[in-house]
Design a protein around this motif. Structure first.
Motif, short mmCIF file in Angstrom:
data_model
loop_
_atom_site.label_atom_id
_atom_site.label_comp_id
_atom_site.label_asym_id
_atom_site.label_seq_id
_atom_site.Cartn_x
_atom_site.Cartn_y
_atom_site.Cartn_z
N ARG A 66 79.66 -36.06 25.47
CA ARG A 66 79.94 -36.10 26.92
C ARG A 66 78.69 -35.71 27.70
N LEU A 67 78.74 -35.96 29.00
CA LEU A 67 77.66 -35.58 29.91
C LEU A 67 78.19 -34.51 30.85
N PHE A 68 77.47 -33.38 30.94
CA PHE A 68 77.85 -32.30 31.84
C PHE A 68 76.73 -32.05 32.85
N TYR A 69 77.12 -31.81 34.11
CA TYR A 69 76.21 -31.36 35.14
C TYR A 69 76.54 -29.91 35.48
N PHE A 70 75.53 -29.05 35.52
CA PHE A 70 75.72 -27.67 35.96
C PHE A 70 74.78 -27.41 37.14
N GLY A 71 75.34 -26.88 38.22
CA GLY A 71 74.52 -26.59 39.38
C GLY A 71 75.21 -25.61 40.31
N ALA A 72 74.47 -25.16 41.31
CA ALA A 72 75.02 -24.25 42.32
C ALA A 72 74.76 -24.83 43.71
N GLY A 73 75.62 -24.53 44.66
CA GLY A 73 75.43 -24.99 46.03
C GLY A 73 75.35 -26.50 46.13
N VAL A 100 80.18 -29.16 36.83
CA VAL A 100 80.57 -27.75 36.87
C VAL A 100 79.71 -27.07 37.92
N ILE A 101 80.35 -26.35 38.85
CA ILE A 101 79.63 -25.72 39.94
C ILE A 101 79.81 -24.21 39.91
N ALA A 102 78.75 -23.50 40.17
CA ALA A 102 78.81 -22.03 40.20
C ALA A 102 79.82 -21.58 41.25
N GLY A 103 80.74 -20.72 40.84
CA GLY A 103 81.76 -20.25 41.76
C GLY A 103 83.06 -21.01 41.68
N GLY A 104 83.10 -22.07 40.86
CA GLY A 104 84.34 -22.82 40.68
C GLY A 104 84.62 -23.81 41.80
N MET A 105 85.81 -24.40 41.75
CA MET A 105 86.16 -25.50 42.65
C MET A 105 86.09 -25.13 44.12
N SER A 106 86.38 -23.89 44.47
CA SER A 106 86.33 -23.50 45.88
C SER A 106 84.91 -23.61 46.44
N ALA A 107 83.90 -23.58 45.56
CA ALA A 107 82.51 -23.69 46.00
C ALA A 107 82.18 -25.09 46.51
N LEU A 108 83.08 -26.04 46.28
CA LEU A 108 82.86 -27.39 46.81
C LEU A 108 82.95 -27.43 48.32
N VAL A 109 83.76 -26.56 48.90
CA VAL A 109 84.01 -26.63 50.35
C VAL A 109 83.55 -25.39 51.10
N GLU A 110 83.11 -24.37 50.36
CA GLU A 110 82.58 -23.18 51.03
C GLU A 110 81.44 -22.61 50.21
N ALA A 111 80.51 -21.98 50.88
CA ALA A 111 79.35 -21.42 50.19
C ALA A 111 79.73 -20.14 49.47
N ILE A 112 79.50 -20.13 48.16
CA ILE A 112 79.70 -18.91 47.36
C ILE A 112 78.34 -18.59 46.76
N GLU A 113 77.47 -18.07 47.62
CA GLU A 113 76.05 -17.97 47.28
C GLU A 113 75.76 -17.04 46.11
N GLY A 114 76.49 -15.92 46.01
CA GLY A 114 76.19 -14.94 44.97
C GLY A 114 76.38 -15.46 43.56
N ALA A 115 77.24 -16.47 43.40
CA ALA A 115 77.55 -16.97 42.05
C ALA A 115 76.31 -17.54 41.37
N GLU A 116 75.38 -18.05 42.13
CA GLU A 116 74.21 -18.69 41.51
C GLU A 116 73.24 -17.68 40.90
N ASP A 117 73.40 -16.41 41.24
CA ASP A 117 72.47 -15.39 40.75
C ASP A 117 72.85 -14.81 39.40
N GLU A 118 73.92 -15.29 38.79
CA GLU A 118 74.43 -14.71 37.56
C GLU A 118 74.28 -15.68 36.37
N PRO A 119 73.26 -15.49 35.54
CA PRO A 119 73.11 -16.37 34.38
C PRO A 119 74.31 -16.28 33.44
#
Length: 300
Positions: A66-73, A100-119
């Motif tokens: 499969r192909l996976f995309y991982f990103g934030a914001g 797959v987006i940092a912070g989960g599905m809710s990050a699609l419609v609102e900024a969850i900035e802190g999630a991107e700082d956690e490896p």
């Protein structure tokens, strides 16, 4: 951290837009357009790397991966968008290309900035979706250093997956981790540091290439016709008919009848017309060649 951020090309101040707030509307949009013109040229410089990434993805698909995309914001949203458009366009299972987006599905419609700082969150998300050695993981981050994405790529590599980085800064931390590094250099943004602009546009262009070229290689396109399109609404039902007309030179009325008999599958309708066979036989022949319509048409 601030010092490193200032070293990133995407964070530099653009000398051509320093008086942006003093310009009339017509000049603001002209500046945006002038900068956007640079994006396609930047992406062009990365075509060799894009080609390598596509070949990895096709090899993965052919081996059940499969192909996976991982990103934030913005980067994560672009990955989610590209993944979501594959099933209706190419008739793929939703599991084949996943975002797959940092912070989960809710990050699609609102900024969850802190999630991107956690490896660690990136590593956990790789585990959650079950990335394995057959898969390809693309880490998307304009900066090339987002901790969430770095964590995801590190975990993916541990699991034996092939990895690709997509950023807009050359020589990035992401690029040093992966099998293929794609880094279109779009330069400083119109609004300093707003990487949803040129960087986001470049990322979208590359993602378009990754999935479209891979799906063409997998036989999901006939000529330049999206024959695997899913007729899930009125517009797409009409598109199926048009595809049948374009591929066979039949009339619209005949295409309508073929599409109905084929239950909305353009490939079946095309085979029925060009080979003079029933819908049942067309489905059988497609199954024998893994759904690749060109192979089905060429098979005696």
């Amino acid at each position: 951290m601030t010092e490193k951020l200032n070293e990133l090309l995407t964070e530099w101040r653009n000398p051509d837009t320093e008086n942006l707030d003093a310009l009339p509307t017509s000049e603001i949009v002209k500046k945006l357009n002038e900068e956007d013109k640079k994006v396609a040229l930047a992406v062009e410089q990365e075509l060799e790397s894009v080609t390598k990434a596509v070949d990895l993805i096709v090899e993965s698909f052919e081996n059940g991966g499969r192909l996976f995309y991982f990103g934030a914001g913005t980067s994560g949203r672009l990955g989610m968008l590209d993944a979501a458009e594959c099933p209706p366009t190419f008739g793929t299972e939703p599991s084949l290309v996943q975002g797959v987006i940092a912070g989960g599905m809710s990050a699609l419609v609102e900024a969850i900035e802190g999630a991107e700082d956690e490896p660690e969150l990136g590593r956990e998300d790789v585990e959650k979706v079950g990335v394995c050695a057959r898969d390809v993981v693309v880490g998307i981050a304009a900066s090339g250093r987002t901790p969430y994405v770095l964590g995801a790529l590190e975990e993916a590599r541990k699991r034996g997956a092939k990895t690709v980085a997509l950023s807009c800064n050359p020589g990035s931390a992401l690029g040093a981790l992966v099998d293929v590094d794609i880094a279109p250099v779009v330069g400083p943004e119109v609004v300093t540091g707003s990487t949803r602009l040129k960087a986001g546009t470049a990322q979208k262009m590359v993602l378009n290439m990754l999935t479209t070229a891979s799906m063409v290689r997998m036989g999901k396109v006939y000529g330049n016709l999206m024959v695997n399109v899913q007729a899930t609404n009125g517009k797409l039902e009409e598109r199926v008919k048009k595809i049948i007309v374009d591929a066979t030179d039949c009339t619209y009325a005949e295409a309508t009848e073929l599409a109905e008999q084929a239950q909305g599958d353009a490939r079946v309708g095309i085979l029925m017309k060009l080979k003079g066979i029933s819908a049942e036989e067309a489905c059988k022949q497609l199954d024998q060649v893994g759904g690749r319509i060109r192979e089905a048409l060429e098979k005696k």
